[in-house]
Design a protein around this motif. Structure first.
Motif, PDB file in Angstrom:
ATOM      1  N   VAL A 197       0.542  44.777  72.299  1.00 33.57           N
ATOM      2  CA  VAL A 197      -0.129  43.993  71.261  1.00 33.57           C
ATOM      3  C   VAL A 197       0.642  44.183  69.960  1.00 33.57           C
ATOM      4  CG1 VAL A 197      -2.276  43.598  69.998  1.00 33.57           C
ATOM      5  CG2 VAL A 197      -2.358  44.311  72.397  1.00 33.57           C
ATOM      6  N   PRO A 198       1.422  43.178  69.550  1.00 35.61           N
ATOM      7  CA  PRO A 198       2.213  43.335  68.331  1.00 35.61           C
ATOM      8  C   PRO A 198       1.342  43.415  67.079  1.00 35.61           C
ATOM      9  CG  PRO A 198       2.391  41.095  69.177  1.00 35.61           C
ATOM     10  CD  PRO A 198       1.603  41.878  70.182  1.00 35.61           C
ATOM     11  N   VAL A 199       1.857  44.111  66.085  1.00 38.61           N
ATOM     12  CA  VAL A 199       1.211  44.216  64.783  1.00 38.61           C
ATOM     13  C   VAL A 199       2.182  43.628  63.772  1.00 38.61           C
ATOM     14  CG1 VAL A 199       0.274  45.784  63.039  1.00 38.61           C
ATOM     15  CG2 VAL A 199      -0.087  46.256  65.477  1.00 38.61           C
ATOM     16  N   ALA A 200       1.741  42.597  63.046  1.00 42.76           N
ATOM     17  CA  ALA A 200       2.624  41.883  62.130  1.00 42.76           C
ATOM     18  C   ALA A 200       2.913  42.659  60.849  1.00 42.76           C
ATOM     19  CB  ALA A 200       2.030  40.516  61.791  1.00 42.76           C
ATOM     20  N   GLN A 231      -9.170  31.621  68.230  1.00 39.35           N
ATOM     21  CA  GLN A 231      -8.920  31.093  66.887  1.00 39.35           C
ATOM     22  C   GLN A 231      -7.892  31.910  66.107  1.00 39.35           C
ATOM     23  OE1 GLN A 231     -11.890  31.930  68.197  1.00 39.35           O
ATOM     24  NE2 GLN A 231     -13.477  30.468  67.641  1.00 39.35           N
ATOM     25  N   VAL A 232      -7.394  32.989  66.710  1.00 35.96           N
ATOM     26  CA  VAL A 232      -6.466  33.893  66.029  1.00 35.96           C
ATOM     27  C   VAL A 232      -5.041  33.661  66.520  1.00 35.96           C
ATOM     28  CG1 VAL A 232      -5.801  36.344  65.868  1.00 35.96           C
ATOM     29  CG2 VAL A 232      -8.178  35.668  65.512  1.00 35.96           C
ATOM     30  N   ASP A 233      -4.101  33.664  65.586  1.00 34.59           N
ATOM     31  CA  ASP A 233      -2.678  33.610  65.900  1.00 34.59           C
ATOM     32  C   ASP A 233      -2.240  35.036  66.229  1.00 34.59           C
ATOM     33  OD1 ASP A 233       0.093  33.577  65.921  1.00 34.59           O
ATOM     34  OD2 ASP A 233       0.283  32.442  64.047  1.00 34.59           O
ATOM     35  N   ALA A 234      -2.065  35.335  67.519  1.00 35.19           N
ATOM     36  CA  ALA A 234      -1.757  36.694  67.970  1.00 35.19           C
ATOM     37  C   ALA A 234      -0.445  37.229  67.404  1.00 35.19           C
ATOM     38  CB  ALA A 234      -1.738  36.753  69.490  1.00 35.19           C
ATOM     39  N   SER A 235       0.420  36.361  66.916  1.00 35.36           N
ATOM     40  CA  SER A 235       1.678  36.828  66.320  1.00 35.36           C
ATOM     41  C   SER A 235       1.505  37.207  64.851  1.00 35.36           C
ATOM     42  CB  SER A 235       2.762  35.756  66.452  1.00 35.36           C
ATOM     43  OG  SER A 235       2.482  34.655  65.602  1.00 35.36           O
ATOM     44  N   ARG A 236       0.307  36.966  64.307  1.00 39.58           N
ATOM     45  CA  ARG A 236       0.039  37.290  62.901  1.00 39.58           C
ATOM     46  C   ARG A 236      -1.216  38.143  62.778  1.00 39.58           C
ATOM     47  NH1 ARG A 236      -0.139  32.248  59.275  1.00 39.58           N
ATOM     48  NH2 ARG A 236      -1.403  31.415  60.975  1.00 39.58           N
ATOM     49  N   PHE A 268      -5.667  31.290  63.033  1.00 40.41           N
ATOM     50  CA  PHE A 268      -5.615  31.968  61.749  1.00 40.41           C
ATOM     51  C   PHE A 268      -4.853  33.287  61.843  1.00 40.41           C
ATOM     52  CE2 PHE A 268      -9.798  29.822  61.962  1.00 40.41           C
ATOM     53  CZ  PHE A 268      -9.619  28.909  60.932  1.00 40.41           C
ATOM     54  N   PRO A 269      -4.199  33.698  60.755  1.00 40.30           N
ATOM     55  CA  PRO A 269      -3.751  35.088  60.703  1.00 40.30           C
ATOM     56  C   PRO A 269      -5.006  35.954  60.708  1.00 40.30           C
ATOM     57  CG  PRO A 269      -3.533  34.073  58.545  1.00 40.30           C
ATOM     58  CD  PRO A 269      -3.960  32.994  59.504  1.00 40.30           C
ATOM     59  N   ALA A 270      -4.860  37.203  61.121  1.00 39.39           N
ATOM     60  CA  ALA A 270      -6.045  38.052  61.253  1.00 39.39           C
ATOM     61  C   ALA A 270      -5.713  39.493  60.905  1.00 39.39           C
ATOM     62  CB  ALA A 270      -6.579  37.960  62.682  1.00 39.39           C
ATOM     63  N   ILE A 271      -6.776  40.256  60.649  1.00 36.81           N
ATOM     64  CA  ILE A 271      -6.600  41.652  60.263  1.00 36.81           C
ATOM     65  C   ILE A 271      -7.762  42.489  60.779  1.00 36.81           C
ATOM     66  CG2 ILE A 271      -7.711  41.429  58.001  1.00 36.81           C
ATOM     67  CD1 ILE A 271      -5.276  43.176  56.933  1.00 36.81           C
ATOM     68  N   VAL A 272      -7.456  43.705  61.189  1.00 33.21           N
ATOM     69  CA  VAL A 272      -8.464  44.689  61.588  1.00 33.21           C
ATOM     70  C   VAL A 272      -8.587  45.695  60.458  1.00 33.21           C
ATOM     71  CG1 VAL A 272      -8.949  46.607  63.158  1.00 33.21           C
ATOM     72  CG2 VAL A 272      -8.063  44.466  64.067  1.00 33.21           C
ATOM     73  N   LEU A 273      -9.827  46.018  60.077  1.00 38.72           N
ATOM     74  CA  LEU A 273     -10.075  47.003  59.028  1.00 38.72           C
ATOM     75  C   LEU A 273     -10.381  48.355  59.671  1.00 38.72           C
ATOM     76  CD1 LEU A 273     -12.375  44.929  56.610  1.00 38.72           C
ATOM     77  CD2 LEU A 273      -9.873  44.988  56.766  1.00 38.72           C
ATOM     78  N   ASP A 317      -9.774  53.411  69.077  1.00 43.06           N
ATOM     79  CA  ASP A 317     -10.638  52.256  68.790  1.00 43.06           C
ATOM     80  C   ASP A 317      -9.918  51.200  67.963  1.00 43.06           C
ATOM     81  OD1 ASP A 317     -12.809  53.246  70.251  1.00 43.06           O
ATOM     82  OD2 ASP A 317     -13.496  54.434  68.533  1.00 43.06           O
ATOM     83  N   ALA A 318      -9.052  51.626  67.056  1.00 39.85           N
ATOM     84  CA  ALA A 318      -8.291  50.655  66.265  1.00 39.85           C
ATOM     85  C   ALA A 318      -7.336  49.866  67.154  1.00 39.85           C
ATOM     86  CB  ALA A 318      -7.531  51.355  65.149  1.00 39.85           C
ATOM     87  N   VAL A 319      -6.700  50.526  68.114  1.00 38.46           N
ATOM     88  CA  VAL A 319      -5.825  49.825  69.063  1.00 38.46           C
ATOM     89  C   VAL A 319      -6.645  48.828  69.876  1.00 38.46           C
ATOM     90  CG1 VAL A 319      -4.367  50.114  71.116  1.00 38.46           C
ATOM     91  CG2 VAL A 319      -4.092  51.650  69.157  1.00 38.46           C
ATOM     92  N   ALA A 320      -7.820  49.247  70.327  1.00 37.43           N
ATOM     93  CA  ALA A 320      -8.694  48.333  71.085  1.00 37.43           C
ATOM     94  C   ALA A 320      -9.122  47.148  70.218  1.00 37.43           C
ATOM     95  CB  ALA A 320      -9.916  49.088  71.606  1.00 37.43           C
ATOM     96  N   ALA A 321      -9.396  47.396  68.945  1.00 36.22           N
ATOM     97  CA  ALA A 321      -9.783  46.311  68.040  1.00 36.22           C
ATOM     98  C   ALA A 321      -8.636  45.324  67.849  1.00 36.22           C
ATOM     99  CB  ALA A 321     -10.234  46.887  66.693  1.00 36.22           C
ATOM    100  N   LEU A 322      -7.413  45.833  67.708  1.00 36.45           N
ATOM    101  CA  LEU A 322      -6.247  44.941  67.581  1.00 36.45           C
ATOM    102  C   LEU A 322      -6.085  44.084  68.836  1.00 36.45           C
ATOM    103  CD1 LEU A 322      -3.844  47.499  65.928  1.00 36.45           C
ATOM    104  CD2 LEU A 322      -4.482  45.288  64.920  1.00 36.45           C
TER     105      LEU A 322
END
Length: 183
Positions: free
Chosen positions: A129-132, A99-104, A19-24, A86-91
Motif C-alpha cells: 500500500v503506497p504512501v504518497a 472514491q479514493v485515488d489509491a496513488s494519492r 479524491f486524494p486522501a489522508i489517514v490521521l 492499526d495505522a497500516v490497516a487504516a491506510l
C-alpha cells in the motif's frame, strides 16, 4: 475486523472523486477518533477542513481507547500494537475505498503519530500500500521515554495543581523504569 475492529469515520468531499486522501494518526495515550482534549476536537476540525478542500479523511478510535482490555497483561502494549499496526490497516482500508485515488493516500501523524509516521509508511509500502507523503504535526524531538515522564508529571497536577504522594510515587517508579530501560 470482528470483535477487535476499531470504530472509524470517513469524511468524503462532495463530488464523485477519486479524491486524494489522508489517514490521521493520534498522539500518545488512549484517544478517540477526534483526538478529543477537553472541549477541543482537533482531528474532527482537520477532517472537516480537508474534506471541504477536496481531501478524503479517515480517522479512527485508537486501540488503547477502543479496547483497553487488550493491554491488561504486562508487555501487551507495544508501539506497534497501539499505533503502527492499526495505522497500516487504516491506510490499506482507505486505499481500497472506491472514491479514493489509491496513488494519492497520505499519512498525517500528530506527536507520537508523527514520530511513528516513517515506520508506518515503510510498513505500509512493504505491505503493498503506497504512501504518497507524510504530514508531521508536533513531532517529538526528544526521546519518547523522557516525554512520557514529562507528560505524567503534567497530568499529576491537572486536577488540583498539586502532585499527591501516590502520584509522586508512581512518577518516581516510572523514572526508575526509564533509567533501567536505558542501561
Amino acid at each position: 475486523e470482528g470483535a477487535t475492529a476499531l470504530p472509524a469515520t470517513l469524511a468524503l468531499p462532495d463530488g464523485e472523486g477519486p479524491f486524494p486522501a489522508i489517514v490521521l494518526v493520534h498522539g500518545s495515550g488512549p484517544h478517540d477518533r477526534d483526538e478529543s482534549i477537553g472541549p477541543n476536537r482537533p482531528f474532527l476540525d482537520i477532517a472537516r477542513g480537508l474534506a471541504a478542500q477536496g481531501v478524503a479523511v479517515l480517522r479512527y478510535e485508537k486501540r488503547s481507547k477502543a479496547h483497553p482490555e487488550a493491554y491488561v497483561a504486562p508487555g501487551a502494549l507495544t508501539i506497534d500494537s497501539e499505533t503502527t499496526d492499526d495505522a497500516v490497516a487504516a491506510l490499506r482500508t482507505l486505499a481500497g475505498v472506491p472514491q479514493v485515488d489509491a496513488s494519492r493516500v497520505f499519512l498525517f501523524g500528530h506527536s507520537q503519530g508523527a514520530m511513528m509516521a516513517p515506520r508506518i509508511a515503510a510498513r505500509s509500502i512493504d505491505a503493498g500500500v503506497p504512501v504518497a507523503g507524510l504530514v508531521l504535526l508536533a513531532a517529538p524531538s526528544r526521546k519518547l521515554l523522557d516525554i512520557v515522564v514529562e507528560q505524567n508529571r503534567r497530568m499529576a497536577v491537572l486536577d488540583d495543581a498539586h502532585t499527591s504522594d501516590a502520584e509522586r510515587e508512581a512518577i518516581n517508579t516510572l523514572i526508575a523504569q526509564v533509567r533501567e530501560y536505558g542501561k
